[in-house]
Design a protein around this motif. Structure first.
Motif, short mmCIF file in Angstrom:
data_model
loop_
_atom_site.label_atom_id
_atom_site.label_comp_id
_atom_site.label_asym_id
_atom_site.label_seq_id
_atom_site.Cartn_x
_atom_site.Cartn_y
_atom_site.Cartn_z
N GLU A 111 3.23 6.02 -2.60
CA GLU A 111 4.41 6.78 -3.03
C GLU A 111 4.44 6.93 -4.54
OE1 GLU A 111 7.69 4.70 -1.29
OE2 GLU A 111 7.27 5.47 0.72
N LYS A 112 4.08 5.87 -5.26
CA LYS A 112 4.04 5.91 -6.73
C LYS A 112 2.99 6.92 -7.20
CE LYS A 112 3.38 2.97 -10.76
NZ LYS A 112 3.02 1.64 -11.24
N ALA A 113 1.82 6.89 -6.57
CA ALA A 113 0.76 7.84 -6.93
C ALA A 113 1.20 9.28 -6.68
CB ALA A 113 -0.51 7.52 -6.16
N ALA A 114 1.88 9.52 -5.55
CA ALA A 114 2.36 10.86 -5.23
C ALA A 114 3.37 11.33 -6.26
CB ALA A 114 2.97 10.88 -3.83
N GLU A 128 3.60 10.28 -9.39
CA GLU A 128 2.89 10.53 -10.64
C GLU A 128 2.15 11.86 -10.61
OE1 GLU A 128 0.43 7.12 -11.31
OE2 GLU A 128 2.08 5.98 -12.20
N ARG A 129 1.53 12.19 -9.47
CA ARG A 129 0.86 13.49 -9.36
C ARG A 129 1.86 14.62 -9.47
NH1 ARG A 129 -1.89 10.87 -5.26
NH2 ARG A 129 -0.59 11.85 -3.68
N THR A 130 3.03 14.44 -8.85
CA THR A 130 4.05 15.48 -8.85
C THR A 130 4.60 15.73 -10.25
OG1 THR A 130 4.69 14.89 -6.61
CG2 THR A 130 6.27 16.18 -7.87
N TRP A 131 4.83 14.68 -11.01
CA TRP A 131 5.51 14.81 -12.30
C TRP A 131 4.59 14.67 -13.50
CZ3 TRP A 131 10.01 16.94 -11.90
CH2 TRP A 131 10.71 16.80 -10.71
N GLN A 132 3.29 14.59 -13.30
CA GLN A 132 2.37 14.39 -14.41
C GLN A 132 2.42 15.53 -15.41
OE1 GLN A 132 0.65 11.61 -15.09
NE2 GLN A 132 0.16 12.57 -17.03
N HIS A 133 2.59 16.77 -14.94
CA HIS A 133 2.61 17.90 -15.88
C HIS A 133 3.77 17.79 -16.87
CE1 HIS A 133 5.35 19.25 -12.72
NE2 HIS A 133 5.89 20.05 -13.63
N HIS A 134 4.89 17.17 -16.45
CA HIS A 134 6.00 16.96 -17.39
C HIS A 134 5.62 15.96 -18.47
CE1 HIS A 134 8.96 19.36 -15.31
NE2 HIS A 134 8.66 18.77 -14.17
N ARG A 141 0.84 -1.21 0.00
CA ARG A 141 0.00 0.00 0.00
C ARG A 141 0.87 1.26 0.00
NH1 ARG A 141 -4.95 -0.74 4.32
NH2 ARG A 141 -5.95 -2.49 3.28
N ARG A 142 1.92 1.25 0.86
CA ARG A 142 2.80 2.41 0.93
C ARG A 142 3.48 2.66 -0.41
NH1 ARG A 142 6.89 1.65 5.02
NH2 ARG A 142 5.25 2.02 6.52
N ARG A 143 3.96 1.57 -1.07
CA ARG A 143 4.58 1.72 -2.38
C ARG A 143 3.60 2.32 -3.38
NH1 ARG A 143 7.50 -4.03 -2.50
NH2 ARG A 143 9.35 -3.49 -1.29
N THR A 148 -3.08 11.45 -21.27
CA THR A 148 -2.30 10.23 -21.13
C THR A 148 -3.20 9.15 -20.60
OG1 THR A 148 -1.63 10.79 -18.89
CG2 THR A 148 -0.17 11.50 -20.67
N THR A 149 -2.80 7.92 -20.81
CA THR A 149 -3.61 6.81 -20.33
C THR A 149 -3.08 6.24 -19.03
OG1 THR A 149 -2.36 5.30 -21.69
CG2 THR A 149 -4.40 6.19 -22.63
N ALA A 150 -1.92 6.72 -18.56
CA ALA A 150 -1.35 6.19 -17.32
C ALA A 150 -2.03 6.86 -16.15
CB ALA A 150 0.15 6.47 -17.27
N SER A 151 -2.47 6.07 -15.20
CA SER A 151 -3.04 6.64 -13.98
C SER A 151 -2.95 5.61 -12.88
CB SER A 151 -4.50 7.05 -14.21
OG SER A 151 -5.30 5.91 -14.33
N VAL A 152 -3.19 6.06 -11.67
CA VAL A 152 -3.10 5.21 -10.51
C VAL A 152 -4.29 4.26 -10.45
CG1 VAL A 152 -2.98 5.16 -8.01
CG2 VAL A 152 -1.83 6.95 -9.26
N ALA A 153 -5.47 4.78 -10.69
CA ALA A 153 -6.68 3.98 -10.55
C ALA A 153 -7.03 3.21 -11.83
CB ALA A 153 -7.86 4.89 -10.17
N GLY A 154 -6.27 3.38 -12.89
CA GLY A 154 -6.52 2.67 -14.12
C GLY A 154 -7.42 3.42 -15.08
N GLU A 155 -7.84 4.66 -14.74
CA GLU A 155 -8.66 5.46 -15.62
C GLU A 155 -7.79 6.49 -16.32
OE1 GLU A 155 -11.68 7.23 -13.27
OE2 GLU A 155 -12.37 5.34 -12.44
N PRO A 156 -8.11 6.82 -17.59
CA PRO A 156 -7.30 7.83 -18.29
C PRO A 156 -7.43 9.18 -17.62
CG PRO A 156 -9.12 7.06 -19.66
CD PRO A 156 -9.16 6.26 -18.40
N ARG A 157 -6.34 9.93 -17.65
CA ARG A 157 -6.33 11.26 -17.05
C ARG A 157 -6.77 12.28 -18.09
NH1 ARG A 157 -1.03 11.45 -13.24
NH2 ARG A 157 -1.91 10.11 -11.68
#
Length: 179
Positions: A144-147, A149-155, A139-141, A169-178
């Motif tokens: 951390e991965k989600a955090a 991705e949120r931090t660097w998504q704009h890049h 869960r912690r991993r 993009t189609t990459a997301s934490v919950a599996g839904e496109p952003r």
């Protein structure tokens, strides 16, 4: 060999190319007065402070700035020799170092103790919520991965837009496109 006469400084042309406005510093730096550039700058700053109603010289923050260095005679010098002065300075610095060390030790927890406290807390939390250590780490991993991705998504979005993409993009934490 040819001997050339020394070049005389052209004071008139230098006075005409001055980058400063006419202030008290310029008046006191006129012929007959000798003032260094730093003294002229200090006089100009002092005049500007007085012009807006401030004190001529700001009070120093450190008391050491109040001490003036002089070679004048003193009847009772604080230290009788340089060695005595350096010894007193060493003792003062050592006392300050010891005081700072004592202050920092009072709140210091070493890495092993911090880890133990954290793991004890996690263990108690896991017991209350009924999950294993491996599940908690996973869960912690994920968090951390989600955090990250949120931090660097704009890049990632800028990279896709720069290549002529749709901006999504189609990459997301919950599996839904952003968006």
């Amino acid at each position: 060999e040819m001997h050339l006469p020394p070049i005389k400084p052209n004071t008139e042309s230098r006075a005409n190319t001055s980058r400063t406005s006419n202030t008290e510093a310029d008046v006191t730096n006129s012929p007959g007065h000798s003032m260094s550039k730093s003294q002229a700058r200090a006089a100009k700053i002092e005049a500007a402070r007085i012009a807006v109603g401030l004190t001529a010289k700001p009070l120093p923050i450190n008391e050491r700035d109040l001490v003036t260095v002089t070679t004048a005679y003193r009847d009772q010098p604080q230290y009788s020799s340089r060695q005595e002065m350096l010894q007193a300075r060493r003792q003062e610095n050592m006392a300050k170092l010891q005081e700072a060390s004592n202050r920092s030790r009072s709140g210091f927890i070493n890495a092993e103790a911090r880890l133990q406290i954290r793991e004890d807390g996690e263990h108690l939390w896991r017991q209350d919520h009924g999950i294993s250590r491996a599940e908690m780490i996973e869960r912690r991993r994920g968090q951390e991965k989600a955090a990250l991705e949120r931090t660097w998504q704009h890049h990632a979005d800028e990279t896709v837009r720069g290549r002529g993409g749709s901006g999504t993009t189609t990459a997301s934490v919950a599996g839904e496109p952003r968006p």
